[in-house]
Scaffold this motif. Sequence first.
Motif, mmCIF file in Angstrom:
data_model
loop_
_atom_site.group_PDB
_atom_site.id
_atom_site.type_symbol
_atom_site.label_atom_id
_atom_site.label_comp_id
_atom_site.label_asym_id
_atom_site.label_seq_id
_atom_site.Cartn_x
_atom_site.Cartn_y
_atom_site.Cartn_z
ATOM 1 N N SER A 80 0.825 -1.214 0.000
ATOM 2 C CA SER A 80 0.000 0.000 0.000
ATOM 3 C C SER A 80 0.855 1.258 0.000
ATOM 4 O O SER A 80 0.526 2.241 -0.674
ATOM 5 C CB SER A 80 -0.949 -0.005 1.211
ATOM 6 O OG SER A 80 -1.853 -1.074 1.126
ATOM 7 N N ASN A 81 1.953 1.254 0.756
ATOM 8 C CA ASN A 81 2.851 2.404 0.728
ATOM 9 C C ASN A 81 3.477 2.568 -0.650
ATOM 10 O O ASN A 81 3.631 3.681 -1.160
ATOM 11 C CB ASN A 81 3.939 2.259 1.783
ATOM 12 C CG ASN A 81 3.479 2.647 3.171
ATOM 13 O OD1 ASN A 81 2.416 3.254 3.331
ATOM 14 N ND2 ASN A 81 4.253 2.307 4.179
ATOM 15 N N CYS A 82 3.854 1.447 -1.264
ATOM 16 C CA CYS A 82 4.409 1.501 -2.620
ATOM 17 C C CYS A 82 3.376 2.075 -3.588
ATOM 18 O O CYS A 82 3.697 2.931 -4.426
ATOM 19 C CB CYS A 82 4.827 0.115 -3.088
ATOM 20 S SG CYS A 82 6.332 -0.514 -2.305
ATOM 21 N N ASP A 112 -1.528 15.894 0.724
ATOM 22 C CA ASP A 112 -2.163 15.029 1.718
ATOM 23 C C ASP A 112 -3.092 14.051 1.010
ATOM 24 O O ASP A 112 -4.125 14.448 0.455
ATOM 25 C CB ASP A 112 -2.936 15.870 2.732
ATOM 26 C CG ASP A 112 -2.019 16.835 3.471
ATOM 27 O OD1 ASP A 112 -1.186 16.362 4.257
ATOM 28 O OD2 ASP A 112 -2.131 18.055 3.241
ATOM 29 N N MET A 113 -2.736 12.771 1.059
ATOM 30 C CA MET A 113 -3.440 11.761 0.280
ATOM 31 C C MET A 113 -3.463 10.440 1.028
ATOM 32 O O MET A 113 -2.494 10.063 1.685
ATOM 33 C CB MET A 113 -2.725 11.591 -1.070
ATOM 34 C CG MET A 113 -3.288 10.512 -1.975
ATOM 35 S SD MET A 113 -2.433 8.920 -1.877
ATOM 36 C CE MET A 113 -0.894 9.303 -2.705
ATOM 37 N N GLY A 156 -3.551 0.487 3.644
ATOM 38 C CA GLY A 156 -3.495 1.922 3.381
ATOM 39 C C GLY A 156 -2.077 2.450 3.275
ATOM 40 O O GLY A 156 -1.153 1.936 3.902
ATOM 41 N N GLY A 157 -1.912 3.470 2.444
ATOM 42 C CA GLY A 157 -0.657 4.216 2.338
ATOM 43 C C GLY A 157 -0.998 5.692 2.462
ATOM 44 O O GLY A 157 -1.926 6.183 1.813
ATOM 45 N N LEU A 158 -0.270 6.407 3.312
ATOM 46 C CA LEU A 158 -0.655 7.768 3.675
ATOM 47 C C LEU A 158 0.461 8.776 3.391
ATOM 48 O O LEU A 158 1.602 8.581 3.811
ATOM 49 C CB LEU A 158 -1.012 7.803 5.162
ATOM 50 C CG LEU A 158 -1.498 9.111 5.767
ATOM 51 C CD1 LEU A 158 -2.811 9.552 5.127
ATOM 52 C CD2 LEU A 158 -1.672 8.940 7.282
ATOM 53 N N PHE A 159 0.123 9.829 2.666
ATOM 54 C CA PHE A 159 1.025 10.962 2.479
ATOM 55 C C PHE A 159 0.502 12.127 3.294
ATOM 56 O O PHE A 159 -0.657 12.540 3.143
ATOM 57 C CB PHE A 159 1.102 11.370 0.998
ATOM 58 C CG PHE A 159 2.229 10.718 0.260
ATOM 59 C CD1 PHE A 159 3.461 11.358 0.133
ATOM 60 C CD2 PHE A 159 2.067 9.470 -0.306
ATOM 61 C CE1 PHE A 159 4.501 10.760 -0.542
ATOM 62 C CE2 PHE A 159 3.104 8.863 -0.990
ATOM 63 C CZ PHE A 159 4.328 9.512 -1.111
ATOM 64 N N LEU A 160 1.333 12.683 4.157
ATOM 65 C CA LEU A 160 0.993 13.869 4.930
ATOM 66 C C LEU A 160 2.068 14.918 4.707
ATOM 67 O O LEU A 160 3.259 14.630 4.864
ATOM 68 C CB LEU A 160 0.894 13.532 6.420
ATOM 69 C CG LEU A 160 -0.256 12.601 6.846
ATOM 70 C CD1 LEU A 160 -0.168 12.306 8.343
ATOM 71 C CD2 LEU A 160 -1.596 13.204 6.496
ATOM 72 N N PRO A 170 -7.591 14.530 4.418
ATOM 73 C CA PRO A 170 -6.774 14.471 3.201
ATOM 74 C C PRO A 170 -7.485 15.163 2.046
ATOM 75 O O PRO A 170 -8.716 15.304 2.041
ATOM 76 C CB PRO A 170 -6.636 12.972 2.937
ATOM 77 C CG PRO A 170 -7.884 12.380 3.525
ATOM 78 C CD PRO A 170 -8.197 13.216 4.730
ATOM 79 N N GLU A 171 -6.702 15.571 1.046
ATOM 80 C CA GLU A 171 -7.287 16.204 -0.139
ATOM 81 C C GLU A 171 -7.941 15.178 -1.052
ATOM 82 O O GLU A 171 -8.948 15.453 -1.697
ATOM 83 C CB GLU A 171 -6.207 16.961 -0.909
ATOM 84 C CG GLU A 171 -6.704 17.690 -2.143
ATOM 85 C CD GLU A 171 -5.627 18.468 -2.856
ATOM 86 O OE1 GLU A 171 -5.809 18.801 -4.040
ATOM 87 O OE2 GLU A 171 -4.579 18.736 -2.236
#
Length: 381
Positions: free
Chosen positions: A194-196, A212-213, A224-228, A314-315
């Motif tokens: 998920s991070n990949c 933010d995704m 889940g993979g999270l970008f902050l 998140p956006e």
Amino acid sequence: MSSKLVANQALMKQQNRARVIYTLWKNSPISRTGLAKMTGLNKATITNIILSLQEENMVVHKGSLHGSVGRAQKLLMFNENYGLCAGIMIRAKKINLAISNVHAKILWSTDVPFSAEESPLDVVDRVASVLEEGLAACKCYSEKFLGIGVGTASLLRHEDDMLYAIHSIDWRNVPVIQYLRQRFQVPIIADTASNCAALGEKYFGIAENVSDMLYLSVGYGIGGGLFLGGKLYRGKEGFAGDIGHMTLDPNGPQCPCGKRGCWEMMASAIPTGKSFLELRQAADEGDGTAIAELAKIGSNLGKGIANIINVLNPEIIVLGGDVVHAGKWIMTPCRSTLQEQVWPWVWERTRVEYSGLSSELGVSTPSIIGAITKVIELLFQ
């Protein structure tokens, strides 16, 4: 001159070089003048760095830009065949392999099926041999092997890149990364699938210009993979994103993890025993049971996403994995539930979309592209 000053100057040179490489990679073809404007570096610095990169065959000239006045400006292009990047995606029944150039263009790919009865390291040894065959087939593009990105459907202990557990095949504490490092002698970077996938979506998909995704991989489970703030968030031990075991209903169905009402037991393909593709085909033919199952999954998916939106704001939420096959049968009830459970002002400013990368290599495309991207990122460091 003090050693501290020398060290600072060396660091600055490395940072300037990395900035130029990334700008070239992202914006080719581009002139030296354009590079100077985009990086904020002076032309002399740009020239010196470009000379070094040309010696390494990382940069090539590609035509000229003719303006209305003055001399034509030579255009620089990042050499897409500078090196080969490999991606390995470890899943429950098969392992996906791919080799790409430095722009994640897939040059070769295959799958290695395996059974749960096989020894994990025997499987990894077979994967390594197949990858060597792929590298040999891609020598016509480049003989420089830059590294391997590895994604896994398991929890990953980020401290030592140990595959902590893949419950569906009972792989526990498997030293996959250590084995591959010894076999190939190149950089190897590991992360969860998920991070990949989140990284692949950030570089090459619909989240490219988003800070933010949340990426949700929904199939036979949820990850889940999270970008902050523009950065991948892993948490203290690297276990962030094990979001499928968030409790949605404490009185819900039993989960193999030992708890009840885990999100993935109520909002993935698990409760149906079928793939989303099978359910979609049945729903398209008017099967009432399939339509009802997909609607319930979509609604439960929306309930979990609403909780996440309320906490993280998140956006965009990107849905990937097998769920992309479900199309409107999942997305419509999911969005309907979100509209009911998220503050209107927030909901109006939040996107929920299917992955734009789930095509070339099937539903695994975002994950394998993201694994490859981890190797590409090494060029910018």
